[in-house]
Scaffold this motif. Structure first.
Motif, PDB file in Angstrom:
ATOM      1  N   LEU A  71       1.948   0.330   2.360  1.00 35.49           N
ATOM      2  CA  LEU A  71       2.765   1.247   1.566  1.00 35.49           C
ATOM      3  C   LEU A  71       2.015   2.552   1.416  1.00 35.49           C
ATOM      4  CD1 LEU A  71       5.147   1.917  -0.370  1.00 35.49           C
ATOM      5  CD2 LEU A  71       3.780   0.898  -2.203  1.00 35.49           C
ATOM      6  N   SER A  72       2.707   3.637   1.679  1.00 35.57           N
ATOM      7  CA  SER A  72       2.104   4.958   1.555  1.00 35.57           C
ATOM      8  C   SER A  72       2.981   5.830   0.669  1.00 35.57           C
ATOM      9  CB  SER A  72       1.945   5.600   2.938  1.00 35.57           C
ATOM     10  OG  SER A  72       1.435   6.913   2.817  1.00 35.57           O
ATOM     11  N   ILE A  73       2.388   6.371  -0.391  1.00 33.01           N
ATOM     12  CA  ILE A  73       3.099   7.261  -1.307  1.00 33.01           C
ATOM     13  C   ILE A  73       2.438   8.631  -1.215  1.00 33.01           C
ATOM     14  CG2 ILE A  73       3.787   7.655  -3.700  1.00 33.01           C
ATOM     15  CD1 ILE A  73       3.493   4.662  -4.153  1.00 33.01           C
ATOM     16  N   ASN A  74       3.210   9.598  -0.772  1.00 33.33           N
ATOM     17  CA  ASN A  74       2.622  10.905  -0.480  1.00 33.33           C
ATOM     18  C   ASN A  74       2.178  11.656  -1.729  1.00 33.33           C
ATOM     19  OD1 ASN A  74       3.030  10.425   2.197  1.00 33.33           O
ATOM     20  ND2 ASN A  74       4.815  11.736   2.418  1.00 33.33           N
ATOM     21  N   GLU A  75       2.833  11.406  -2.844  1.00 33.94           N
ATOM     22  CA  GLU A  75       2.473  12.100  -4.084  1.00 33.94           C
ATOM     23  C   GLU A  75       1.987  11.077  -5.103  1.00 33.94           C
ATOM     24  OE1 GLU A  75       2.455  15.290  -4.522  1.00 33.94           O
ATOM     25  OE2 GLU A  75       3.428  15.892  -2.644  1.00 33.94           O
ATOM     26  N   ASN A  76       0.798  11.274  -5.638  1.00 35.09           N
ATOM     27  CA  ASN A  76       0.214  10.334  -6.593  1.00 35.09           C
ATOM     28  C   ASN A  76       0.742  10.635  -7.998  1.00 35.09           C
ATOM     29  OD1 ASN A  76      -1.445   8.560  -8.005  1.00 35.09           O
ATOM     30  ND2 ASN A  76      -3.158   8.904  -6.605  1.00 35.09           N
ATOM     31  N   ASP A  82      -7.816  -4.219   2.816  1.00 35.00           N
ATOM     32  CA  ASP A  82      -7.748  -2.781   3.086  1.00 35.00           C
ATOM     33  C   ASP A  82      -6.391  -2.218   2.687  1.00 35.00           C
ATOM     34  OD1 ASP A  82     -10.306  -2.925   4.095  1.00 35.00           O
ATOM     35  OD2 ASP A  82      -9.667  -3.081   6.198  1.00 35.00           O
ATOM     36  N   ARG A  83      -5.320  -2.940   2.997  1.00 33.29           N
ATOM     37  CA  ARG A  83      -3.970  -2.463   2.641  1.00 33.29           C
ATOM     38  C   ARG A  83      -3.792  -2.410   1.136  1.00 33.29           C
ATOM     39  NH1 ARG A  83      -2.473  -6.110   7.090  1.00 33.29           N
ATOM     40  NH2 ARG A  83      -1.833  -4.877   8.894  1.00 33.29           N
ATOM     41  N   ALA A  84      -4.315  -3.424   0.438  1.00 30.12           N
ATOM     42  CA  ALA A  84      -4.194  -3.444  -1.021  1.00 30.12           C
ATOM     43  C   ALA A  84      -4.958  -2.278  -1.647  1.00 30.12           C
ATOM     44  CB  ALA A  84      -4.712  -4.774  -1.568  1.00 30.12           C
ATOM     45  N   PHE A 101      -3.689   0.987  -4.076  1.00 28.58           N
ATOM     46  CA  PHE A 101      -4.294   1.418  -5.332  1.00 28.58           C
ATOM     47  C   PHE A 101      -4.670   2.891  -5.299  1.00 28.58           C
ATOM     48  CE2 PHE A 101      -5.860  -3.192  -5.749  1.00 28.58           C
ATOM     49  CZ  PHE A 101      -4.669  -3.560  -6.355  1.00 28.58           C
ATOM     50  N   LYS A 102      -5.132   3.362  -4.174  1.00 33.06           N
ATOM     51  CA  LYS A 102      -5.509   4.768  -4.076  1.00 33.06           C
ATOM     52  C   LYS A 102      -4.300   5.681  -4.214  1.00 33.06           C
ATOM     53  CE  LYS A 102      -9.688   4.004  -1.323  1.00 33.06           C
ATOM     54  NZ  LYS A 102     -10.372   4.192  -0.024  1.00 33.06           N
ATOM     55  N   ASP A 103      -3.122   5.180  -3.807  1.00 31.68           N
ATOM     56  CA  ASP A 103      -1.896   5.976  -3.930  1.00 31.68           C
ATOM     57  C   ASP A 103      -1.339   5.988  -5.340  1.00 31.68           C
ATOM     58  OD1 ASP A 103      -1.916   6.761  -1.316  1.00 31.68           O
ATOM     59  OD2 ASP A 103      -0.426   5.312  -0.622  1.00 31.68           O
ATOM     60  N   GLU A 162     -11.708  -7.358  -2.263  1.00 33.08           N
ATOM     61  CA  GLU A 162     -12.964  -6.728  -1.896  1.00 33.08           C
ATOM     62  C   GLU A 162     -12.692  -5.305  -1.424  1.00 33.08           C
ATOM     63  OE1 GLU A 162     -15.753  -8.157  -2.432  1.00 33.08           O
ATOM     64  OE2 GLU A 162     -14.951 -10.132  -2.938  1.00 33.08           O
ATOM     65  N   GLY A 163     -13.603  -4.421  -1.722  1.00 35.42           N
ATOM     66  CA  GLY A 163     -13.428  -3.057  -1.263  1.00 35.42           C
ATOM     67  C   GLY A 163     -13.737  -2.052  -2.355  1.00 35.42           C
TER      68      GLY A 163
END
Length: 481
Positions: free
Chosen positions: A254-259, A292-294, A298-300, A315-316
């Motif tokens: 999942l990619s969200i362009n605006e946080n 990595d995907r999870a 979270f970063k988004d 992990e990560g």
């Protein structure tokens, strides 16, 4: 003429005396076949149903398809309203040709329908119903629900000009149609994508959504034997609420362009880490990719204020959740405290915490608590019959709680309430609760919820917690049984 008897006054028809607008409003909550039946009540009711703004049709109420078709045609031919508020059509398209369904949808759109709920079933997954073109350009349509295998050939522009809410079910989807329908919405505010994916001729899904007004996104997908990639990218600068529930879907991104997300609920699949002879390089690599995907999700959403997360230990490199105020965690691994303390370290302004260790594996009963436990002897005696996860071997210290070297600033300076659900009294749970109580310097209340039932167990458990050192003199401990 004498006065009317009191018992006759009590049975007078007050409902029929209501204004027609009120009666229409009452009938609008009923399935249309029930609304039509009110014509037998009296002359007053003969034509009331023809002005009801909401139409609900379901072929489950009719043993013969011809009866259902005749009824829908009769209602649409007799309907007096020039506008339809809601048009609800659930039917099985295997029993008749497409034209009746097309005609009914056209009739609703011609009457300037506002809410359209379509569910057209097929017995064969490879059969699809083609959405009429005028659905995409209907200017009055604000709510649309699609729950069937559909084919869509939307025009390149001017699609869904006023649509505010969309709910799409993607069982056995036509991939190209799904990707086209979900591509652009000029004013959409709420989007729900649900369904079930398996390996029946379903290619990987790569959905790119452009919705400048979108505020809420819900994604709930179940899978079975589906190993293809499912990618969703959304360009929604006003997105505030995100709800992601994935069951069995491992290859998801999942990619969200605006946080911009303020509130998020993330329910990630529980996948057991591959081990032993059965684990090959591909399994281990795929397991690592899930982490990595999870982390990418979270970063988004790292600007959220409210986060509910259900997952295994991840992990990560977690991002900093600087704005996070409320956190609810449901974790599955027995050393879940590692991820919990990591999140506390990455959430400096957290004020309210709810967490739960949810066992997903086999259980054992009447398991003795080993010698050397931090739990008191009195509590041990009454706690022997409590349910315990068979994965946690208390005799080895693999899952021992090791406090972080530096107390997280959120715990020492901001956390006001902590709730522990499904407390089982394992060694590391006791150690973790003691650590939180001791270092929660501004803590107002800790609530412990457990499944202990007997009065003796309740008393012993409560007395045990009274002995724990508290960093906050005003902290109240409440037990919930």
């Amino acid at each position: 003429m004498g006065s009317m008897p009191k018992n006759q006054e009590r049975v007078s028809d007050r409902i029929s005396a209501l204004p027609s607008e009120v009666l229409c409003h009452i009938l609008s909550f009923l399935p249309t076949n029930y609304a039509v039946r009110t014509t037998v009540l009296s002359k007053r009711w003969k034509n009331i149903w023809t002005s009801v703004p909401n139409l609900y049709f379901c072929d489950d109420d009719y043993p013969e398809v011809n009866d259902f078709t005749a009824f829908v045609n009769q209602v649409l031919d007799s309907h007096d309203l020039s506008r339809i508020q809601k048009f609800h059509l659930h039917c099985d398209d295997d029993y008749f040709e497409h034209p009746p369904v097309d005609r009914w949808i056209h009739a609703a759109i011609e009457r300037k329908v506002v809410e359209l709920d379509l569910c057209v079933h097929h017995s064969e997954p490879d059969q699809n119903f083609e959405l009429p073109q005028n659905i995409f350009m209907c200017e009055t349509l604000k709510v649309l629900k699609l729950q069937f295998h559909f084919i869509a050939r939307p025009p390149t522009s001017k699609c869904f000009p006023n649509l505010k809410f969309l709910n799409v079910d993607i069982h056995h989807p036509d991939v190209d149609s799904v990707e086209k329908v979900l591509s652009y919405f000029p004013v959409l505010e709420d989007l729900v994508i649900g369904g079930f994916l398996d390996d029946y001729d379903v290619e990987s899904l790569d959905i790119n959504i452009s919705a400048p007004a979108l505020k809420t996104l819900v994604l709930s997908i179940e899978t079975e034997n589906f190993d293809e990639d499912f990618k969703l990218c959304t360009n929604s600068p006003k997105l505030e609420s995100l709800d992601v529930r994935l069951y069995g879907l491992s290859n998801f991104s999942l990619s969200i362009n605006e946080n911009s997300v303020v509130k998020a609920n993330i329910d990630l699949p529980y996948e057991e880490q591959p081990s032993g002879e059965s684990a090959d390089v591909e399994d281990i690599h795929q397991y690592a990719e899930q982490h990595d995907r999870a982390i990418a999700i979270f970063k988004d959403i790292c600007n959220v204020k409210y986060l509910s997360l259900s997952a295994h230990n991840l992990e990560g490199d977690l991002p900093a959740f600087d704005n996070l105020n409320q956190l609810k965690l449901v974790l599955f691994d027995c050393d879940y405290w590692r991820f919990l303390t990591k999140l506390l370290q990455r959430s400096p302004n957290l004020e309210h915490l709810v967490f739960e260790h949810k066992v997903q594996r086999s259980y054992s009963y009447s398991t003795p608590i080993p010698a050397g436990s931090l739990i008191s002897g009195a509590f041990v005696d009454c706690y022997k019959e409590f349910v315990k996860c068979s994965e946690c071997n208390e005799e080895d210290f693999e899952h021992e709680f090791y406090p972080p070297e530096i107390v997280p600033i959120s715990l020492s300076s901001h956390l006001k309430t902590i709730t522990v659900n499904r407390y089982k009294g394992t060694r590391y749970e006791v150690q973790l609760v003691k650590y939180l109580l001791k270092n929660g310097e501004v803590l107002n209340k800790m609530t412990i919820s457990t499944e202990v039932t007997s009065d003796e167990q309740k008393k012993a458990l409560f007395e045990e917690f009274l002995l724990f050192q508290r960093g906050s003199k005003t902290c109240e401990v409440e037990m919930q049984f």
